[in-house]
Design a protein around this motif. Sequence first.
Motif, mmCIF file in Angstrom:
data_model
loop_
_atom_site.group_PDB
_atom_site.id
_atom_site.type_symbol
_atom_site.label_atom_id
_atom_site.label_comp_id
_atom_site.label_asym_id
_atom_site.label_seq_id
_atom_site.Cartn_x
_atom_site.Cartn_y
_atom_site.Cartn_z
ATOM 1 N N TRP A 159 0.804 -1.216 0.000
ATOM 2 C CA TRP A 159 0.000 0.000 0.000
ATOM 3 C C TRP A 159 0.840 1.270 0.000
ATOM 4 C CZ3 TRP A 159 -3.550 -1.752 4.567
ATOM 5 C CH2 TRP A 159 -4.435 -2.736 4.118
ATOM 6 N N GLN A 160 2.147 1.163 -0.033
ATOM 7 C CA GLN A 160 3.010 2.334 0.093
ATOM 8 C C GLN A 160 2.734 3.358 -1.002
ATOM 9 O OE1 GLN A 160 5.034 2.968 2.669
ATOM 10 N NE2 GLN A 160 5.317 4.976 1.783
ATOM 11 N N ARG A 161 2.563 2.897 -2.238
ATOM 12 C CA ARG A 161 2.335 3.822 -3.354
ATOM 13 C C ARG A 161 1.012 4.563 -3.181
ATOM 14 N NH1 ARG A 161 3.034 1.695 -9.236
ATOM 15 N NH2 ARG A 161 5.154 2.308 -8.808
ATOM 16 N N ARG A 162 -0.046 3.847 -2.800
ATOM 17 C CA ARG A 162 -1.345 4.499 -2.613
ATOM 18 C C ARG A 162 -1.302 5.538 -1.507
ATOM 19 N NH1 ARG A 162 -5.696 -0.394 -2.711
ATOM 20 N NH2 ARG A 162 -5.352 -1.048 -4.851
ATOM 21 N N ILE A 163 -0.647 5.205 -0.425
ATOM 22 C CA ILE A 163 -0.565 6.143 0.689
ATOM 23 C C ILE A 163 0.270 7.348 0.292
ATOM 24 C CG2 ILE A 163 0.375 6.427 3.017
ATOM 25 C CD1 ILE A 163 -0.577 3.567 3.562
ATOM 26 N N SER A 164 1.347 7.128 -0.457
ATOM 27 C CA SER A 164 2.166 8.239 -0.926
ATOM 28 C C SER A 164 1.367 9.149 -1.847
ATOM 29 C CB SER A 164 3.406 7.723 -1.658
ATOM 30 O OG SER A 164 4.233 7.019 -0.783
ATOM 31 N N LEU A 165 0.563 8.554 -2.707
ATOM 32 C CA LEU A 165 -0.246 9.368 -3.618
ATOM 33 C C LEU A 165 -1.304 10.162 -2.874
ATOM 34 C CD1 LEU A 165 -0.702 6.984 -6.642
ATOM 35 C CD2 LEU A 165 0.726 9.003 -6.464
ATOM 36 N N SER A 198 -2.621 24.384 -10.846
ATOM 37 C CA SER A 198 -2.189 23.047 -11.262
ATOM 38 C C SER A 198 -2.867 21.986 -10.403
ATOM 39 C CB SER A 198 -0.672 22.921 -11.150
ATOM 40 O OG SER A 198 -0.269 23.036 -9.806
ATOM 41 N N THR A 199 -3.031 20.806 -11.013
ATOM 42 C CA THR A 199 -3.661 19.685 -10.323
ATOM 43 C C THR A 199 -2.973 18.393 -10.738
ATOM 44 O OG1 THR A 199 -5.770 20.828 -10.471
ATOM 45 C CG2 THR A 199 -5.837 18.499 -9.911
ATOM 46 N N PRO A 200 -2.473 17.595 -9.772
ATOM 47 C CA PRO A 200 -1.921 16.281 -10.146
ATOM 48 C C PRO A 200 -3.065 15.369 -10.579
ATOM 49 C CG PRO A 200 -1.858 16.586 -7.775
ATOM 50 C CD PRO A 200 -2.347 17.864 -8.347
ATOM 51 N N GLY A 258 6.379 5.975 -11.463
ATOM 52 C CA GLY A 258 7.273 7.035 -11.024
ATOM 53 C C GLY A 258 7.111 8.343 -11.763
ATOM 54 N N VAL A 259 6.166 8.434 -12.692
ATOM 55 C CA VAL A 259 5.944 9.663 -13.453
ATOM 56 C C VAL A 259 4.644 10.297 -12.979
ATOM 57 C CG1 VAL A 259 5.594 10.670 -15.736
ATOM 58 C CG2 VAL A 259 7.156 8.745 -15.451
ATOM 59 N N LEU A 260 4.746 11.523 -12.474
ATOM 60 C CA LEU A 260 3.589 12.276 -12.013
ATOM 61 C C LEU A 260 3.173 13.221 -13.131
ATOM 62 C CD1 LEU A 260 1.701 13.160 -9.675
ATOM 63 C CD2 LEU A 260 3.442 14.854 -9.092
ATOM 64 N N ILE A 261 1.901 13.161 -13.523
ATOM 65 C CA ILE A 261 1.382 14.040 -14.563
ATOM 66 C C ILE A 261 0.515 15.092 -13.901
ATOM 67 C CG2 ILE A 261 -0.058 14.189 -16.624
ATOM 68 C CD1 ILE A 261 0.833 11.335 -17.272
ATOM 69 N N GLY A 317 9.224 9.730 0.200
ATOM 70 C CA GLY A 317 10.075 8.549 0.199
ATOM 71 C C GLY A 317 10.988 8.580 -1.005
ATOM 72 N N ASP A 318 12.172 8.053 -0.834
ATOM 73 C CA ASP A 318 13.184 8.113 -1.878
ATOM 74 C C ASP A 318 12.730 7.370 -3.135
ATOM 75 O OD1 ASP A 318 15.635 8.923 -2.874
ATOM 76 O OD2 ASP A 318 16.598 7.035 -2.312
ATOM 77 N N ARG A 319 12.908 7.994 -4.275
ATOM 78 C CA ARG A 319 12.617 7.446 -5.615
ATOM 79 C C ARG A 319 11.140 7.119 -5.799
ATOM 80 N NH1 ARG A 319 16.348 7.420 -9.152
ATOM 81 N NH2 ARG A 319 15.610 5.555 -10.180
ATOM 82 N N THR A 320 10.249 7.817 -5.095
ATOM 83 C CA THR A 320 8.819 7.648 -5.318
ATOM 84 C C THR A 320 8.426 8.319 -6.627
ATOM 85 O OG1 THR A 320 8.399 7.619 -2.952
ATOM 86 C CG2 THR A 320 6.521 8.047 -4.356
ATOM 87 N N VAL A 321 8.918 9.536 -6.843
ATOM 88 C CA VAL A 321 8.637 10.282 -8.069
ATOM 89 C C VAL A 321 9.938 10.417 -8.841
ATOM 90 C CG1 VAL A 321 7.809 12.464 -9.023
ATOM 91 C CG2 VAL A 321 6.766 11.533 -6.954
ATOM 92 N N LEU A 322 9.953 9.929 -10.075
ATOM 93 C CA LEU A 322 11.150 10.013 -10.912
ATOM 94 C C LEU A 322 11.110 11.221 -11.844
ATOM 95 C CD1 LEU A 322 11.406 6.236 -11.874
ATOM 96 C CD2 LEU A 322 12.604 7.447 -10.046
ATOM 97 N N ARG A 323 9.905 11.582 -12.294
ATOM 98 C CA ARG A 323 9.765 12.684 -13.242
ATOM 99 C C ARG A 323 8.388 13.302 -13.076
ATOM 100 N NH1 ARG A 323 9.858 10.167 -18.396
ATOM 101 N NH2 ARG A 323 7.678 10.602 -18.707
ATOM 102 N N VAL A 324 8.283 14.599 -13.328
ATOM 103 C CA VAL A 324 7.003 15.295 -13.311
ATOM 104 C C VAL A 324 6.782 15.881 -14.697
ATOM 105 C CG1 VAL A 324 5.636 17.127 -12.267
ATOM 106 C CG2 VAL A 324 7.235 15.858 -10.859
ATOM 107 N N ASP A 325 5.649 15.548 -15.315
ATOM 108 C CA ASP A 325 5.275 16.108 -16.615
ATOM 109 C C ASP A 325 4.139 17.092 -16.402
ATOM 110 O OD1 ASP A 325 7.118 14.599 -17.966
ATOM 111 O OD2 ASP A 325 5.689 13.040 -18.563
#
Length: 175
Positions: free
Chosen positions: A77-83, A102-104, A110-113, A141-149
């Motif tokens: 569940w780590q990804r869901r909680i991070s999001l 702006s709105t995620p 690892g790519v946040l749009i 958390g480390d390496r949760t997001v790699l890139r933001v578009d």
Amino acid sequence: MSDEPHDPTGLDLASEIARAAVESAAYGVVLPDPAPQRQPRRPRRPMEQQRSGAHPDDRDPQLVGDVLDSVIKQRGWQRRISLSTLLRRWPELVGEANAEHSTPVDYTDGVLIVDCDSTAWASAMRYSASQLVARLNRSLGDRTVLRVDFRGPKPPSWKRGPRSVGGRGPRDTYG
């Protein structure tokens, strides 16, 4: 078979039993115990398993946060909680002015749009994308997001509406 209607709740039977118990107690009649209670036997363990060491182990009480962390890791569940943390803290992470425009909208591999109100806001936020990735990874958390578009508003579609053309369309005007 008796002609009396069946009581599905069993209240009549229970009151009959209670009445019989009271009457038997009044006359000194002792009803036999339905089943004697036996003490459960404890399994014998070797002495090594019963001793507790000086260091904490699995038998010691655990902190609630540690237990929740282990459940989160086991269930994935780590990804869901991070999001959800990202969505909840978006104004704090990017600033109030940026958050208003702006709105995620999506997070995949690892790519946040992020959708922006205008192309100008999308361009302005692209300049700070690397700093935003570092800030997001520090808080989520480390390496949760790699890139933001960052995306601007979608252009209008010419396939429907008053300016649409049936068939091949206006291809011959461009060449």
